[in-house]
Design a protein around this motif. Structure first.
Motif, PDB file in Angstrom:
ATOM      1  N   LEU A 163       5.865 -15.664  -6.609  1.00 33.88           N
ATOM      2  CA  LEU A 163       4.657 -16.358  -7.043  1.00 33.88           C
ATOM      3  C   LEU A 163       3.680 -16.287  -5.883  1.00 33.88           C
ATOM      4  CD1 LEU A 163       4.277 -19.630  -8.965  1.00 33.88           C
ATOM      5  CD2 LEU A 163       3.230 -19.477  -6.715  1.00 33.88           C
ATOM      6  N   GLY A 164       2.458 -15.837  -6.162  1.00 31.90           N
ATOM      7  CA  GLY A 164       1.542 -15.654  -5.044  1.00 31.90           C
ATOM      8  C   GLY A 164       0.086 -15.684  -5.442  1.00 31.90           C
ATOM      9  N   ALA A 165      -0.755 -15.406  -4.462  1.00 31.19           N
ATOM     10  CA  ALA A 165      -2.204 -15.445  -4.666  1.00 31.19           C
ATOM     11  C   ALA A 165      -2.865 -14.359  -3.841  1.00 31.19           C
ATOM     12  CB  ALA A 165      -2.748 -16.814  -4.259  1.00 31.19           C
ATOM     13  N   GLU A 166      -4.009 -13.893  -4.324  1.00 36.39           N
ATOM     14  CA  GLU A 166      -4.799 -12.878  -3.632  1.00 36.39           C
ATOM     15  C   GLU A 166      -6.261 -13.324  -3.605  1.00 36.39           C
ATOM     16  OE1 GLU A 166      -2.947 -10.534  -2.421  1.00 36.39           O
ATOM     17  OE2 GLU A 166      -1.164 -10.691  -3.717  1.00 36.39           O
ATOM     18  N   LEU A 167      -6.852 -13.276  -2.427  1.00 36.56           N
ATOM     19  CA  LEU A 167      -8.276 -13.567  -2.249  1.00 36.56           C
ATOM     20  C   LEU A 167      -8.968 -12.247  -1.949  1.00 36.56           C
ATOM     21  CD1 LEU A 167     -10.735 -15.400  -1.894  1.00 36.56           C
ATOM     22  CD2 LEU A 167      -9.944 -15.906   0.427  1.00 36.56           C
ATOM     23  N   ILE A 168      -9.744 -11.760  -2.899  1.00 36.51           N
ATOM     24  CA  ILE A 168     -10.345 -10.432  -2.826  1.00 36.51           C
ATOM     25  C   ILE A 168     -11.846 -10.544  -2.603  1.00 36.51           C
ATOM     26  CG2 ILE A 168     -10.770  -8.311  -4.158  1.00 36.51           C
ATOM     27  CD1 ILE A 168      -8.075  -8.982  -5.612  1.00 36.51           C
TER      28      ILE A 168
ATOM     29  N   HIS B 276      -6.383 -24.970  -5.836  1.00 36.56           N
ATOM     30  CA  HIS B 276      -7.292 -24.276  -4.922  1.00 36.56           C
ATOM     31  C   HIS B 276      -8.253 -23.346  -5.675  1.00 36.56           C
ATOM     32  CE1 HIS B 276      -4.332 -25.730  -2.038  1.00 36.56           C
ATOM     33  NE2 HIS B 276      -5.200 -25.477  -1.080  1.00 36.56           N
ATOM     34  N   GLY B 277      -8.246 -23.417  -6.993  1.00 33.52           N
ATOM     35  CA  GLY B 277      -9.214 -22.652  -7.767  1.00 33.52           C
ATOM     36  C   GLY B 277      -8.812 -21.230  -8.082  1.00 33.52           C
TER      37      GLY B 277
ATOM     38  N   ILE C 181     -13.028 -13.066  -5.317  1.00 33.56           N
ATOM     39  CA  ILE C 181     -12.200 -13.139  -6.522  1.00 33.56           C
ATOM     40  C   ILE C 181     -10.890 -13.806  -6.138  1.00 33.56           C
ATOM     41  CG2 ILE C 181     -11.055 -11.793  -8.324  1.00 33.56           C
ATOM     42  CD1 ILE C 181     -13.066  -9.487  -7.478  1.00 33.56           C
ATOM     43  N   ARG C 182     -10.527 -14.864  -6.848  1.00 29.16           N
ATOM     44  CA  ARG C 182      -9.294 -15.597  -6.551  1.00 29.16           C
ATOM     45  C   ARG C 182      -8.323 -15.440  -7.716  1.00 29.16           C
ATOM     46  NH1 ARG C 182     -13.194 -18.246  -3.630  1.00 29.16           N
ATOM     47  NH2 ARG C 182     -12.480 -19.090  -1.606  1.00 29.16           N
ATOM     48  N   LEU C 183      -7.190 -14.788  -7.448  1.00 28.35           N
ATOM     49  CA  LEU C 183      -6.211 -14.512  -8.487  1.00 28.35           C
ATOM     50  C   LEU C 183      -4.834 -15.007  -8.056  1.00 28.35           C
ATOM     51  CD1 LEU C 183      -7.274 -10.828  -9.317  1.00 28.35           C
ATOM     52  CD2 LEU C 183      -7.864 -12.897 -10.612  1.00 28.35           C
ATOM     53  N   SER C 184      -4.083 -15.549  -9.014  1.00 30.83           N
ATOM     54  CA  SER C 184      -2.701 -15.968  -8.738  1.00 30.83           C
ATOM     55  C   SER C 184      -1.788 -15.358  -9.789  1.00 30.83           C
ATOM     56  CB  SER C 184      -2.576 -17.491  -8.748  1.00 30.83           C
ATOM     57  OG  SER C 184      -2.838 -18.008 -10.045  1.00 30.83           O
ATOM     58  N   TYR C 185      -0.532 -15.200  -9.437  1.00 33.38           N
ATOM     59  CA  TYR C 185       0.405 -14.514 -10.327  1.00 33.38           C
ATOM     60  C   TYR C 185       1.816 -15.062 -10.145  1.00 33.38           C
ATOM     61  CZ  TYR C 185       1.714 -12.158  -6.016  1.00 33.38           C
ATOM     62  OH  TYR C 185       2.128 -11.914  -4.732  1.00 33.38           O
ATOM     63  N   MET C 186       2.645 -14.752 -11.126  1.00 31.78           N
ATOM     64  CA  MET C 186       4.072 -15.022 -11.020  1.00 31.78           C
ATOM     65  C   MET C 186       4.794 -13.942 -11.800  1.00 31.78           C
ATOM     66  SD  MET C 186       6.212 -18.515 -11.688  1.00 31.78           S
ATOM     67  CE  MET C 186       5.469 -18.766 -13.311  1.00 31.78           C
ATOM     68  N   GLY C 187       5.826 -13.363 -11.227  1.00 30.79           N
ATOM     69  CA  GLY C 187       6.567 -12.318 -11.918  1.00 30.79           C
ATOM     70  C   GLY C 187       7.746 -11.857 -11.086  1.00 30.79           C
ATOM     71  N   ASN C 188       8.571 -11.008 -11.687  1.00 31.24           N
ATOM     72  CA  ASN C 188       9.750 -10.506 -11.002  1.00 31.24           C
ATOM     73  C   ASN C 188       9.461  -9.155 -10.352  1.00 31.24           C
ATOM     74  OD1 ASN C 188      10.946 -12.762 -11.984  1.00 31.24           O
ATOM     75  ND2 ASN C 188      12.640 -11.730 -12.995  1.00 31.24           N
ATOM     76  N   THR C 189      10.058  -8.934  -9.193  1.00 30.10           N
ATOM     77  CA  THR C 189       9.952  -7.659  -8.487  1.00 30.10           C
ATOM     78  C   THR C 189      11.338  -7.047  -8.374  1.00 30.10           C
ATOM     79  OG1 THR C 189      10.167  -8.749  -6.327  1.00 30.10           O
ATOM     80  CG2 THR C 189       7.928  -8.375  -7.172  1.00 30.10           C
ATOM     81  N   PHE C 190      11.375  -5.728  -8.173  1.00 26.66           N
ATOM     82  CA  PHE C 190      12.642  -4.995  -8.216  1.00 26.66           C
ATOM     83  C   PHE C 190      12.714  -4.028  -7.036  1.00 26.66           C
ATOM     84  CE2 PHE C 190      11.077  -6.164 -12.333  1.00 26.66           C
ATOM     85  CZ  PHE C 190      12.174  -6.702 -12.988  1.00 26.66           C
ATOM     86  N   ILE C 191      13.684  -4.248  -6.157  1.00 24.62           N
ATOM     87  CA  ILE C 191      13.878  -3.374  -5.000  1.00 24.62           C
ATOM     88  C   ILE C 191      15.340  -2.946  -4.964  1.00 24.62           C
ATOM     89  CG2 ILE C 191      13.751  -3.158  -2.482  1.00 24.62           C
ATOM     90  CD1 ILE C 191      11.591  -5.284  -2.481  1.00 24.62           C
ATOM     91  N   ASN C 192      15.559  -1.655  -4.912  1.00 24.61           N
ATOM     92  CA  ASN C 192      16.916  -1.119  -4.940  1.00 24.61           C
ATOM     93  C   ASN C 192      17.503  -1.127  -3.526  1.00 24.61           C
ATOM     94  OD1 ASN C 192      19.253  -0.010  -5.897  1.00 24.61           O
ATOM     95  ND2 ASN C 192      18.446   2.066  -6.088  1.00 24.61           N
ATOM     96  N   ASN C 193      17.798  -2.345  -3.026  1.00 22.07           N
ATOM     97  CA  ASN C 193      18.387  -2.488  -1.699  1.00 22.07           C
ATOM     98  C   ASN C 193      19.785  -1.887  -1.670  1.00 22.07           C
ATOM     99  OD1 ASN C 193      16.255  -4.190  -0.579  1.00 22.07           O
ATOM    100  ND2 ASN C 193      17.027  -5.779  -1.948  1.00 22.07           N
ATOM    101  N   HIS C 194      20.241  -1.550  -0.459  1.00 22.77           N
ATOM    102  CA  HIS C 194      21.638  -1.147  -0.308  1.00 22.77           C
ATOM    103  C   HIS C 194      22.532  -2.316  -0.686  1.00 22.77           C
ATOM    104  CE1 HIS C 194      20.777   2.683   1.545  1.00 22.77           C
ATOM    105  NE2 HIS C 194      19.983   2.109   2.440  1.00 22.77           N
TER     106      HIS C 194
END
Length: 397
Positions: A126-131, A37-38, A101-114
């Motif tokens: 893994l995601g994308a942002e259309l800005i 998708h570019g 602006i079309r950007l895509s990424y992949m990485g780890n996220t960290f949430i201190n859940n109970h």
């Protein structure tokens, strides 16, 4: 202490061998779908300054962040969400860009859940942002791309639920409810307790049209053709009416993409991310109690970093998707083409040269010096355990 040397903390886990290979294959498929998708790849730091994810931004509550300090005493956090990091980067590197602006990424996220929630505290997104695009076409592009990515994973049975944050906000404003009442209703909706919502507003002074709109919070629509009644009730409430019309326009564009069969609409849809300003969506499938994809429009987020740009994005939670794929018995095919060369000392030079030549042809080659206490059967069993495609003995026999 010895036990801790072999175990991971609660909420994180090792991924290895076949499972790791399948996860990498899945990530590759998803990434290729975004590239089709570019969208251009971007990497942001694993940790950022605390203010990037502070309360004003509207992301994860502070008590769920992993916080620490650098040498200068600045408060840093492991990123719980990648979108604010992308927003910061876009404001820094594309401040003067006035085209999308079309950007895509992949990485780890960290949430201190109970701990009792049983959720992973580290997960891959893994995601994308259309800005820089405020159109309904941008909304449709992101939802269609998320659907394309999920299909590329091998998933067939899934649904994207779409809502609009202004429907709920408009209702709250029109009803004149207090912050406390709004919070109670939010909690009831989050728990799908729509009878509780009716009970909560039963004593409130509001006209019948508004009550009818509150009654629609628990309704799921297959398409925008069902919105006519809602528009009639919302005629005197501009914010609510505008939200319905946006979803109606979105449905028309999704039909052009021919993905509308995967989409339903839910007026009562909410998000814990308070930076969302418009269309929001989440993807669900069998075998996962959590959404496998989450996204929405955040037209004001970049202004926090100094750039005025309407934006929309989504993130696929790879670990949730992996779990769903496994439970649905969908096979992720991993190519096993490694070769193994086992050599005796006098054939070391010949073995190394052969491995170098094969690697030059893009072959995967593992070398093992033959141990005196190991037999051919031992190495054959090793090759079988590790799914080696071709085994060669260099022993002069």
């Amino acid at each position: 202490m010895k036990n801790q040397l072999l175990h991971t903390p609660e909420g994180v886990r090792d991924i290895y061998n076949e499972e790791c290979e399948k996860k990498l294959e899945l990530q590759d498929r998803l990434h290729k779908a975004l590239k089709r998708h570019g969208y251009h790849s971007i990497q942001t730091p694993t940790f950022e300054f605390f203010d990037i994810f502070g309360k004003e931004v509207g992301t994860i509550p502070s008590n769920e962040l992993y916080k620490f300090f650098d040498r200068e005493g600045n408060t840093l956090v492991l990123r719980p969400d990648i979108t604010p990091s992308i927003a910061r980067s876009a404001a820094k590197y594309f401040m003067d860009e006035d085209m999308p602006i079309r950007l895509s990424y992949m990485g780890n996220t960290f949430i201190n859940n109970h701990s009792y929630q049983g959720r992973l505290k580290e997960s891959t997104q893994l995601g994308a942002e259309l800005i820089g695009d405020d159109t309904v076409d941008g909304d449709a592009e992101m939802i269609a791309m998320a659907i394309d990515a999920l299909k590329s994973s091998g998933l067939k049975d899934f649904q994207i639920s779409v809502g609009h944050v202004e429907f709920f906000r408009g209702l709250m404003e029109a009803a004149g409810l207090s912050e406390e009442q709004e919070e109670v209703i939010r909690e009831l909706i989050a728990n799908k307790n729509f009878f509780g919502v009716e009970e909560e507003i039963s004593d409130c002074s509001m006209n019948q049209n508004l009550k009818e709109l509150f009654g629609m919070l628990g309704t799921i629509y297959d398409n925008a053709a069902s919105f006519e009644e809602a528009k009639t009730y919302a005629a005197d409430y501009p914010k609510v009416y505008k939200a319905i019309r946006r979803l109606e326009d979105l449905d028309a564009v999704l039909k052009v993409y021919d993905v509308d069969k995967y989409v339903t609409y839910e007026f009562g849809m909410l998000s814990s991310y308070h930076y969302y300003t418009g269309v929001i969506f989440a993807g669900y499938t069998y075998g996962s109690g959590e959404p496998i994809v989450k996204g929405g429009r955040y037209d004001k987020l970049l202004t926090y970093f100094g750039k005025d740009a309407a934006s929309i994005g989504f993130a696929i939670v790879v670990d949730q998707l992996m779990a769903a794929i496994s439970r649905q018995k969908i096979e992720i095919t991993v190519k096993h083409d490694n070769q193994l060369i086992v050599y005796k000392p006098e054939y070391r030079g010949e073995a190394v040269k052969k491995a170098i030549a094969l690697r030059a042809k893009d072959c995967n080659v593992e070398l093992i010096a033959w141990a005196i206490d190991k037999s051919k059967a031992d190495y054959e069993a090793y090759a079988l355990r590790n799914q080696i495609a071709e085994l060669t003995f260099m022993d002069g026999e």
